[in-house]
Scaffold this motif. Structure first.
Motif, short mmCIF file in Angstrom:
data_model
loop_
_atom_site.label_atom_id
_atom_site.label_comp_id
_atom_site.label_asym_id
_atom_site.label_seq_id
_atom_site.Cartn_x
_atom_site.Cartn_y
_atom_site.Cartn_z
N ARG A 1 0.83 -1.22 0.00
CA ARG A 1 0.00 0.00 0.00
C ARG A 1 0.86 1.26 0.00
O ARG A 1 0.48 2.28 -0.58
CB ARG A 1 -0.92 0.01 1.22
N TYR A 2 2.01 1.18 0.67
CA TYR A 2 2.86 2.37 0.78
C TYR A 2 4.00 2.25 -0.22
O TYR A 2 4.96 1.51 -0.01
CB TYR A 2 3.38 2.49 2.21
N LYS A 3 3.87 2.97 -1.32
CA LYS A 3 4.80 2.85 -2.43
C LYS A 3 5.88 3.93 -2.37
O LYS A 3 5.67 5.01 -1.82
CB LYS A 3 4.06 2.98 -3.77
N TYR A 4 7.02 3.62 -2.95
CA TYR A 4 8.08 4.61 -3.14
C TYR A 4 8.85 4.25 -4.40
O TYR A 4 8.89 3.10 -4.82
CB TYR A 4 9.02 4.65 -1.93
N GLN A 5 9.45 5.26 -5.02
CA GLN A 5 10.17 5.04 -6.27
C GLN A 5 11.63 4.68 -5.99
O GLN A 5 12.29 5.31 -5.17
CB GLN A 5 10.11 6.27 -7.16
N ALA A 6 12.11 3.66 -6.66
CA ALA A 6 13.50 3.23 -6.49
C ALA A 6 14.43 4.27 -7.10
O ALA A 6 14.18 4.77 -8.20
CB ALA A 6 13.73 1.88 -7.16
N PRO A 7 15.52 4.63 -6.42
CA PRO A 7 16.45 5.64 -6.95
C PRO A 7 17.11 5.22 -8.25
O PRO A 7 17.43 6.05 -9.09
CB PRO A 7 17.50 5.77 -5.83
N ILE A 8 17.34 3.91 -8.42
CA ILE A 8 17.97 3.39 -9.64
C ILE A 8 16.89 2.77 -10.50
O ILE A 8 16.24 1.81 -10.12
CB ILE A 8 19.05 2.35 -9.31
N GLY A 9 16.67 3.31 -11.70
CA GLY A 9 15.60 2.84 -12.56
C GLY A 9 14.34 3.66 -12.33
O GLY A 9 14.34 4.66 -11.62
N SER A 10 13.26 3.19 -12.92
CA SER A 10 12.01 3.96 -12.84
C SER A 10 10.89 3.18 -12.16
O SER A 10 9.74 3.58 -12.23
CB SER A 10 11.56 4.37 -14.26
N GLY A 11 11.23 2.08 -11.53
CA GLY A 11 10.20 1.25 -10.92
C GLY A 11 9.81 1.70 -9.53
O GLY A 11 10.48 2.54 -8.91
N TYR A 12 8.71 1.13 -9.04
CA TYR A 12 8.21 1.44 -7.70
C TYR A 12 8.32 0.22 -6.80
O TYR A 12 8.15 -0.91 -7.24
CB TYR A 12 6.77 1.92 -7.77
N LYS A 13 8.60 0.46 -5.54
CA LYS A 13 8.68 -0.58 -4.52
C LYS A 13 7.63 -0.28 -3.46
O LYS A 13 6.97 0.76 -3.48
CB LYS A 13 10.07 -0.59 -3.87
N SER A 14 7.49 -1.19 -2.51
CA SER A 14 6.56 -0.96 -1.41
C SER A 14 7.24 -1.26 -0.08
O SER A 14 8.14 -2.10 0.00
CB SER A 14 5.30 -1.83 -1.56
N VAL A 15 6.80 -0.56 0.96
CA VAL A 15 7.34 -0.79 2.29
C VAL A 15 7.05 -2.22 2.73
O VAL A 15 7.90 -2.89 3.33
CB VAL A 15 6.73 0.21 3.29
N GLU A 16 5.84 -2.71 2.42
CA GLU A 16 5.46 -4.07 2.81
C GLU A 16 6.37 -5.11 2.15
O GLU A 16 6.78 -6.09 2.77
CB GLU A 16 4.00 -4.34 2.44
N GLY A 17 6.68 -4.88 0.86
CA GLY A 17 7.55 -5.80 0.14
C GLY A 17 8.96 -5.81 0.71
O GLY A 17 9.59 -6.87 0.85
N SER A 18 9.46 -4.63 1.05
CA SER A 18 10.81 -4.54 1.62
C SER A 18 10.88 -5.22 2.99
O SER A 18 11.86 -5.90 3.30
CB SER A 18 11.22 -3.07 1.75
N PHE A 19 9.84 -5.04 3.79
CA PHE A 19 9.82 -5.69 5.10
C PHE A 19 9.76 -7.21 4.95
O PHE A 19 10.44 -7.95 5.68
CB PHE A 19 8.61 -5.19 5.91
N ALA A 20 8.96 -7.67 4.00
CA ALA A 20 8.86 -9.12 3.75
C ALA A 20 10.20 -9.68 3.30
O ALA A 20 10.60 -10.78 3.71
CB ALA A 20 7.79 -9.40 2.69
N MET A 21 10.92 -8.92 2.49
CA MET A 21 12.23 -9.37 2.06
C MET A 21 13.19 -9.49 3.23
O MET A 21 13.95 -10.46 3.33
CB MET A 21 12.81 -8.44 1.00
N LEU A 22 13.20 -8.50 4.10
CA LEU A 22 14.11 -8.51 5.25
C LEU A 22 13.88 -9.75 6.12
O LEU A 22 14.83 -10.48 6.45
CB LEU A 22 13.93 -7.25 6.09
N ILE A 23 12.64 -10.01 6.47
CA ILE A 23 12.33 -11.15 7.35
C ILE A 23 12.62 -12.48 6.65
O ILE A 23 13.24 -13.38 7.24
CB ILE A 23 10.85 -11.10 7.79
N SER A 24 12.18 -12.60 5.40
CA SER A 24 12.38 -13.87 4.69
C SER A 24 13.86 -14.13 4.43
O SER A 24 14.30 -15.29 4.45
CB SER A 24 11.62 -13.86 3.36
N THR A 25 14.64 -13.08 4.20
CA THR A 25 16.07 -13.26 3.97
C THR A 25 16.78 -13.74 5.23
O THR A 25 17.64 -14.63 5.17
CB THR A 25 16.70 -11.93 3.48
N ILE A 26 16.43 -13.16 6.36
CA ILE A 26 17.03 -13.60 7.63
C ILE A 26 16.74 -15.09 7.86
O ILE A 26 17.64 -15.87 8.21
CB ILE A 26 16.48 -12.75 8.80
#
Length: 223
Positions: free
Chosen positions: A143-168
């Motif tokens: 739901r909470y989107k932000y634009q990636a500094p490299i490239g023109s795509g958009y990311k989400s806070v929820e996706g980043s949090f899911a990556m952090l937990i799943s990576t650990i």
């Protein structure tokens, strides 16, 4: 002779996975995003199968991933498979093959059970599980989107949090399975944070290259 038969079975499984994914995608039973990430995970975990089941050499792994890069480049150019094509012109399947090949060439050693080789395999795990989790959870719950500094795509806070937990979790479990005794919780968390941050900054498929390289760099320097 044993590894030749195993290799043929491996190739057959790969072909069946892609064809099955294409069938499911064309039937619209599952959206293309989830299909692509399923293939992404399966393909990125292939080195584990090749090393621990077929007992192949580094040279064979290089051959496999060079072939993958050539075939993925062809598929990206021709766009014959809907399951591997994105709505926007994103060369993700090509950058994925490049990222995997770089880790295999420069990360793995001839001794595939050395600490450096294990660090390379762990960085592949980060690309496999972490990146896929970010995409899947970001698409489903973002739901909470932000634009990636490299490239023109958009990311989400929820996706980043899911990556952090799943990576650990992925690093912890994989470390135990492959016997990476150098892994500590501090190194695990540091690698996961670095990978999550670089994924948040990279779009247009570039994260397929930056994630494994940054992850390997952290593990190599501090592991």
């Amino acid at each position: 002779m044993h590894w030749i038969l195993s290799w043929m079975i491996y190739e057959l499984i790969g072909i069946l996975v892609v064809l099955s994914a294409e069938y499911v995608c064309r039937k619209r039973w599952i959206t293309g995003q989830y299909i692509r990430k399923f293939i992404h995970v399966a393909a990125s975990l292939a080195p584990f199968f090749l090393i621990y089941k077929i007992h192949c050499t580094k040279n064979l792994l290089i051959f496999v991933h060079v072939k993958t890069l050539i075939s993925n480049s062809y598929l990206y150019k021709t766009k014959q498979f809907k399951s591997l094509s994105e709505k926007v012109d994103n060369p993700g399947i090509v950058t994925f093959a490049i990222g995997m090949l770089l880790i295999v060439v420069f990360g793995l050693e001839e001794n595939l059970s050395s600490d450096q080789s294990l660090k390379a395999l762990l960085s592949i795990t980060v690309l496999s599980i972490g990146d896929a989790s970010a995409a899947v959870f970001g698409t489903a719950f973002g739901r909470y989107k932000y634009q990636a500094p490299i490239g023109s795509g958009y990311k989400s806070v929820e996706g980043s949090f899911a990556m952090l937990i799943s990576t650990i979790l992925a690093i912890h479990l994989t470390s135990r399975l492959i016997g990476a005794e150098f892994m500590t919780w501090k190194l695990n968390v540091a690698t996961s944070i670095a990978a999550t941050l670089i994924e948040a900054c990279s779009s247009f498929g570039l994260d397929n290259i930056t994630i494994p390289l940054i992850s390997f760099g952290v593990l190599y320097l501090f592991g």
